[in-house]
Motif scaffolding. Structure first.
Motif, PDB file in Angstrom:
ATOM      1  N   HIS A 157      31.769  31.536  -3.597  1.00 31.83           N
ATOM      2  CA  HIS A 157      31.647  30.647  -4.762  1.00 31.83           C
ATOM      3  C   HIS A 157      30.263  30.988  -5.445  1.00 31.83           C
ATOM      4  CE1 HIS A 157      35.053  28.989  -2.929  1.00 31.83           C
ATOM      5  NE2 HIS A 157      34.368  29.027  -1.831  1.00 31.83           N
ATOM      6  N   PRO A 158      30.029  32.222  -6.326  1.00 33.60           N
ATOM      7  CA  PRO A 158      29.024  32.840  -6.496  1.00 33.60           C
ATOM      8  C   PRO A 158      28.270  31.754  -7.509  1.00 33.60           C
ATOM      9  CG  PRO A 158      30.924  34.146  -7.632  1.00 33.60           C
ATOM     10  CD  PRO A 158      31.478  32.964  -6.593  1.00 33.60           C
ATOM     11  N   GLN A 159      28.634  30.955  -8.166  1.00 34.04           N
ATOM     12  CA  GLN A 159      27.880  30.167  -9.148  1.00 34.04           C
ATOM     13  C   GLN A 159      26.918  29.385  -8.513  1.00 34.04           C
ATOM     14  OE1 GLN A 159      31.099  29.731  -8.389  1.00 34.04           O
ATOM     15  NE2 GLN A 159      32.009  27.865  -9.129  1.00 34.04           N
ATOM     16  N   TYR A 160      27.176  29.213  -7.130  1.00 32.93           N
ATOM     17  CA  TYR A 160      26.293  28.541  -6.422  1.00 32.93           C
ATOM     18  C   TYR A 160      24.967  29.557  -6.074  1.00 32.93           C
ATOM     19  CZ  TYR A 160      29.089  24.790  -7.159  1.00 32.93           C
ATOM     20  OH  TYR A 160      29.882  23.629  -7.678  1.00 32.93           O
ATOM     21  N   PRO A 202      31.028  16.901  -5.794  1.00 29.73           N
ATOM     22  CA  PRO A 202      32.146  17.946  -5.843  1.00 29.73           C
ATOM     23  C   PRO A 202      31.718  19.355  -6.066  1.00 29.73           C
ATOM     24  CG  PRO A 202      32.240  15.959  -7.325  1.00 29.73           C
ATOM     25  CD  PRO A 202      31.048  15.912  -6.554  1.00 29.73           C
ATOM     26  N   VAL A 203      32.378  20.268  -5.570  1.00 26.75           N
ATOM     27  CA  VAL A 203      31.997  21.554  -5.776  1.00 26.75           C
ATOM     28  C   VAL A 203      33.118  22.434  -6.717  1.00 26.75           C
ATOM     29  CG1 VAL A 203      31.777  23.956  -4.335  1.00 26.75           C
ATOM     30  CG2 VAL A 203      30.814  22.068  -3.420  1.00 26.75           C
ATOM     31  N   GLN A 204      32.650  23.293  -7.623  1.00 28.45           N
ATOM     32  CA  GLN A 204      33.683  24.004  -8.398  1.00 28.45           C
ATOM     33  C   GLN A 204      33.920  25.153  -7.656  1.00 28.45           C
ATOM     34  OE1 GLN A 204      34.304  23.113 -11.707  1.00 28.45           O
ATOM     35  NE2 GLN A 204      33.090  21.010 -11.222  1.00 28.45           N
ATOM     36  N   LEU A 205      35.208  25.222  -6.920  1.00 30.40           N
ATOM     37  CA  LEU A 205      35.524  26.349  -6.202  1.00 30.40           C
ATOM     38  C   LEU A 205      35.850  27.391  -6.950  1.00 30.40           C
ATOM     39  CD1 LEU A 205      37.328  24.401  -3.231  1.00 30.40           C
ATOM     40  CD2 LEU A 205      35.293  25.524  -3.276  1.00 30.40           C
ATOM     41  N   GLU A 206      36.321  27.119  -8.409  1.00 30.74           N
ATOM     42  CA  GLU A 206      36.692  28.174  -9.252  1.00 30.74           C
ATOM     43  C   GLU A 206      35.341  28.187 -10.277  1.00 30.74           C
ATOM     44  OE1 GLU A 206      39.196  29.937  -9.084  1.00 30.74           O
ATOM     45  OE2 GLU A 206      40.499  28.734  -7.625  1.00 30.74           O
ATOM     46  N   PRO A 207      35.167  29.416 -10.666  1.00 30.53           N
ATOM     47  CA  PRO A 207      35.661  30.740 -10.448  1.00 30.53           C
ATOM     48  C   PRO A 207      35.164  31.189  -8.933  1.00 30.53           C
ATOM     49  CG  PRO A 207      33.847  31.041 -11.737  1.00 30.53           C
ATOM     50  CD  PRO A 207      34.325  29.633 -11.729  1.00 30.53           C
ATOM     51  N   GLN A 208      36.280  31.868  -8.319  1.00 32.43           N
ATOM     52  CA  GLN A 208      35.781  32.311  -7.003  1.00 32.43           C
ATOM     53  C   GLN A 208      35.961  33.798  -6.812  1.00 32.43           C
ATOM     54  OE1 GLN A 208      39.612  31.397  -4.099  1.00 32.43           O
ATOM     55  NE2 GLN A 208      38.362  29.501  -4.532  1.00 32.43           N
ATOM     56  N   VAL A 209      35.447  34.435  -5.798  1.00 29.54           N
ATOM     57  CA  VAL A 209      35.647  35.921  -5.496  1.00 29.54           C
ATOM     58  C   VAL A 209      36.332  35.846  -4.166  1.00 29.54           C
ATOM     59  CG1 VAL A 209      34.479  38.068  -5.283  1.00 29.54           C
ATOM     60  CG2 VAL A 209      33.618  36.657  -7.011  1.00 29.54           C
ATOM     61  N   SER A 222      25.215  37.600   2.563  1.00 31.05           N
ATOM     62  CA  SER A 222      24.355  36.771   2.853  1.00 31.05           C
ATOM     63  C   SER A 222      24.483  35.374   3.454  1.00 31.05           C
ATOM     64  CB  SER A 222      23.247  36.500   1.715  1.00 31.05           C
ATOM     65  OG  SER A 222      22.495  35.487   2.030  1.00 31.05           O
ATOM     66  N   GLY A 223      24.065  35.108   4.620  1.00 30.53           N
ATOM     67  CA  GLY A 223      24.617  33.912   5.138  1.00 30.53           C
ATOM     68  C   GLY A 223      24.359  32.528   4.324  1.00 30.53           C
ATOM     69  N   ASN A 224      23.475  33.273   3.286  1.00 27.92           N
ATOM     70  CA  ASN A 224      23.261  31.949   2.434  1.00 27.92           C
ATOM     71  C   ASN A 224      23.991  31.828   1.195  1.00 27.92           C
ATOM     72  OD1 ASN A 224      21.086  29.838   1.810  1.00 27.92           O
ATOM     73  ND2 ASN A 224      20.264  31.144  -0.015  1.00 27.92           N
ATOM     74  N   GLN A 225      25.123  32.666   1.152  1.00 26.18           N
ATOM     75  CA  GLN A 225      26.280  32.511   0.089  1.00 26.18           C
ATOM     76  C   GLN A 225      26.910  31.532   0.517  1.00 26.18           C
ATOM     77  OE1 GLN A 225      27.116  34.384  -2.975  1.00 26.18           O
ATOM     78  NE2 GLN A 225      26.411  36.257  -1.582  1.00 26.18           N
ATOM     79  N   LEU A 226      27.353  30.741  -0.622  1.00 29.18           N
ATOM     80  CA  LEU A 226      28.452  29.676  -0.327  1.00 29.18           C
ATOM     81  C   LEU A 226      29.796  30.336  -0.354  1.00 29.18           C
ATOM     82  CD1 LEU A 226      28.257  26.406  -0.470  1.00 29.18           C
ATOM     83  CD2 LEU A 226      29.299  26.604  -2.839  1.00 29.18           C
ATOM     84  N   HIS A 227      30.311  29.884   0.852  1.00 28.05           N
ATOM     85  CA  HIS A 227      31.685  30.532   0.953  1.00 28.05           C
ATOM     86  C   HIS A 227      32.772  29.674   1.930  1.00 28.05           C
ATOM     87  CE1 HIS A 227      29.079  31.367   4.558  1.00 28.05           C
ATOM     88  NE2 HIS A 227      30.227  31.597   5.411  1.00 28.05           N
ATOM     89  N   SER A 228      33.930  29.852   1.756  1.00 30.43           N
ATOM     90  CA  SER A 228      34.868  28.924   2.382  1.00 30.43           C
ATOM     91  C   SER A 228      36.005  29.669   2.799  1.00 30.43           C
ATOM     92  CB  SER A 228      35.269  27.962   1.369  1.00 30.43           C
ATOM     93  OG  SER A 228      35.979  28.424   0.400  1.00 30.43           O
ATOM     94  N   THR A 229      37.038  29.214   3.812  1.00 37.27           N
ATOM     95  CA  THR A 229      38.251  29.713   4.155  1.00 37.27           C
ATOM     96  C   THR A 229      39.255  29.307   3.021  1.00 37.27           C
ATOM     97  OG1 THR A 229      37.545  29.108   6.358  1.00 37.27           O
ATOM     98  CG2 THR A 229      39.915  29.637   5.846  1.00 37.27           C
ATOM     99  N   VAL A 230      39.994  30.573   2.665  1.00 36.57           N
ATOM    100  CA  VAL A 230      40.929  30.333   1.526  1.00 36.57           C
ATOM    101  C   VAL A 230      42.206  29.495   2.158  1.00 36.57           C
ATOM    102  CG1 VAL A 230      42.816  31.741   0.452  1.00 36.57           C
ATOM    103  CG2 VAL A 230      40.481  32.177   0.137  1.00 36.57           C
ATOM    104  N   PRO A 231      42.857  28.353   1.470  1.00 33.06           N
ATOM    105  CA  PRO A 231      44.186  27.931   1.987  1.00 33.06           C
ATOM    106  C   PRO A 231      44.980  29.185   2.410  1.00 33.06           C
ATOM    107  CG  PRO A 231      43.238  26.851   0.115  1.00 33.06           C
ATOM    108  CD  PRO A 231      42.373  28.003   0.388  1.00 33.06           C
TER     109      PRO A 231
END
Ligand SMILES: [Fe+2]
Length: 297
Positions: A157-160, A202-209, A222-231
């Motif tokens: 979620h690169p906007q973060y 609330p986190v804007q999950l879009e746009p996402q990469v 980087s471990g500082n990157q905001l990331h998540s498991t895709v459903p």
């Protein structure tokens, strides 16, 4: 701007610098990465027997599936061959094995259609590893064991990058977490009640990469990157390997990603092993990183 580099011909130092600035790097499968993947596949095959591990979820009781993973995953984590092959992989990437430290590799699974999304196969909400006491110079290595698709990978979620997210990391102490929560992962099947640092707005999950490396391909971030498991809607269980590295010179010099919003206490730095001989980080360095001055004598 999100920059993703493929097979860049750069030194380890330049690679680290780019990663600390939020860029993502992707490498094709190589003999060293495939050797690690082969080892993981062997252990998976032993565990699943005649079943196809990627579709076994469709005809196994979820409790049995969870129990199988609860045995398989620690086997991979603690297997001496896992460490050896990671060390060889780091060497093939041009990392200085005397200055590079890694933590034990994890085998991760993401099951399809919410079959098992807690405990031993936790579906990670959006997070930074630095909310969980990771050093800011931590780099994450992510390798699919079998082919993956956009519907079962992970997302950034690169906007973060550069923007804070209000989060629960201030309640997270790494030592406390290790003492109380970690060993019990396998007992959570439907829900996970452990208090993990989560976004508190609330986190804007879009746009996402979503990056989709080939099996044995290596994604670095980087471990500082905001990331998540895709459903996971792919119909297949995703199996991947991940592990983290730090370069000790960067740890000491605090050459690292900037802190946007992490407020946790404690550090995971003592988990890292030197790639050349699997020795732990010097306690003086760990204490200094923790913000404490080592005591004399
Ligand atoms: Fe993570």
């Amino acid at each position: 701007m999100t920059t993703i580099l493929f097979n860049p011909d750069i030194t380890d130092e330049e690679r680290r610098t780019r990663l600390y600035s939020g860029q993502v790097l992707v490498y094709g499968a190589s003999p060293a990465s495939l050797a690690l993947v082969e080892h993981a596949r062997d252990l998976i095959a032993d565990a699943f027997g005649s079943r196809d591990p990627q579709t076994a979820q469709h005809d196994m009781q979820v409790e049995d599936f969870a129990a199988l993973l609860a045995e398989l995953k620690p086997k991979f984590i603690h297997h001496s061959e896992s460490k050896k092959r990671i060390s060889a992989l780091l060497a093939s990437f041009g990392c200085d094995l005397d200055r590079t430290y890694f933590d034990v590799p994890r085998m991760r699974t993401s099951t399809s259609d919410d079959y098992l999304a807690a405990g031993i196969s936790y579906a990670f909400h959006a997070h930074r590893d630095t909310w969980y006491s990771a050093p800011f110079s931590q780099l994450n290595w992510w390798i699919p064991i079998y082919p993956v698709v956009p519907e079962n990978v992970m997302a950034f979620h690169p906007q973060y990058w550069g923007n804070p997210v209000r989060n629960g990391s201030r309640r997270y102490n790494y030592y406390e977490w290790n003492r109380t929560s970690r060993l019990s992962a396998a007992q959570y099947i439907k829900t996970d009640t452990r208090d993990q640092p989560k976004p508190e707005e609330p986190v804007q999950l879009e746009p996402q990469v979503r990056v989709v490396p080939e099996a044995g391909g290596v994604m670095l971030f980087s471990g500082n990157q905001l990331h998540s498991t895709v459903p996971n809607t792919s119909g297949r269980t995703r199996f991947s390997i991940d592990f983290r590295t730090v370069n000790i010179d960067d740890v000491i010099a605090r050459r690292e990603a900037p802190n946007f919003d992490s407020e946790c206490t404690g550090t995971s730095i003592r988990d890292f092993l030197r790639a050349s001989d699997f020795e732990r980080i010097d306690e003086g360095v760990a204490l200094e990183y923790e913000g404490l001055m080592p005591t004399d004598g």
